[in-house]
Design a protein around this motif. Structure first.
Motif, mmCIF file in Angstrom:
data_model
loop_
_atom_site.group_PDB
_atom_site.id
_atom_site.type_symbol
_atom_site.label_atom_id
_atom_site.label_comp_id
_atom_site.label_asym_id
_atom_site.label_seq_id
_atom_site.Cartn_x
_atom_site.Cartn_y
_atom_site.Cartn_z
ATOM 1 N N UNK A 140 0.826 -1.205 0.000
ATOM 2 C CA UNK A 140 0.000 0.000 0.000
ATOM 3 C C UNK A 140 0.863 1.259 0.000
ATOM 4 N N UNK A 141 1.978 1.211 0.714
ATOM 5 C CA UNK A 141 2.889 2.354 0.712
ATOM 6 C C UNK A 141 3.408 2.610 -0.702
ATOM 7 N N UNK A 142 3.784 1.568 -1.411
ATOM 8 C CA UNK A 142 4.252 1.714 -2.800
ATOM 9 C C UNK A 142 3.136 2.275 -3.676
ATOM 10 N N UNK A 143 1.928 1.774 -3.480
ATOM 11 C CA UNK A 143 0.779 2.251 -4.242
ATOM 12 C C UNK A 143 0.520 3.736 -3.959
ATOM 13 N N UNK A 144 0.512 4.097 -2.686
ATOM 14 C CA UNK A 144 0.309 5.492 -2.269
ATOM 15 C C UNK A 144 1.403 6.384 -2.874
ATOM 16 N N UNK A 145 2.658 5.932 -2.757
ATOM 17 C CA UNK A 145 3.774 6.703 -3.311
ATOM 18 C C UNK A 145 3.649 6.869 -4.821
ATOM 19 N N UNK A 146 3.150 5.848 -5.511
ATOM 20 C CA UNK A 146 2.949 5.929 -6.955
ATOM 21 C C UNK A 146 1.924 7.005 -7.303
ATOM 22 N N UNK A 147 0.862 7.081 -6.525
ATOM 23 C CA UNK A 147 -0.157 8.119 -6.761
ATOM 24 C C UNK A 147 0.455 9.498 -6.535
ATOM 25 N N UNK A 148 1.128 9.671 -5.414
ATOM 26 C CA UNK A 148 1.729 10.972 -5.091
ATOM 27 C C UNK A 148 2.759 11.370 -6.146
#
Length: 107
Positions: free
Chosen positions: A5-13
């Motif tokens: 989820x952190x990777x996913x969140x970072x990808x969005x940001x």
């Protein structure tokens, strides 16, 4: 799960030009003195939106209030897992959230 989820969140940001991710344990974005997106310890994403946008988001995506560390986060909606495949939609909501906090009186 949390690391994914952190990777996913970072990808969005990373796809948003006006802000960057902050925090090491508490993951968030902020601008104008306000946090506006969060990734909580339960790997749930919350987005701060205007009252009208919150209502529309909740109705359209069957979303609920967002909780972090057991507390209801006022003005935030929880991103339903069904939207995790909609990266561009989430980028748009992250940018809307940024624009919303930039419209508020600076802290």
């Amino acid at each position: 799960m949390w690391e994914d989820q952190l990777k996913f969140y970072d990808n969005i940001v990373a796809q948003c030009q006006d802000f960057e991710r902050k925090g090491k344990k508490m993951i968030y974005t902020s601008a104008n003195g306000y946090m506006f997106t969060l990734l909580n310890k339960d790997a749930e994403i919350g987005i701060r939106l205007s009252k009208a946008s919150q209502k529309a988001f909740k109705e359209k995506y069957n979303a609920t209030e967002y909780r972090s560390y057991g507390a209801v986060m006022r003005d935030y909606v929880k991103v339903p897992e069904a939207l995790y495949s909609e990266t561009q939609l989430l980028v748009d909501y992250f940018n809307e959230s940024y624009n919303y906090v930039m419209s508020l009186k600076p802290k």
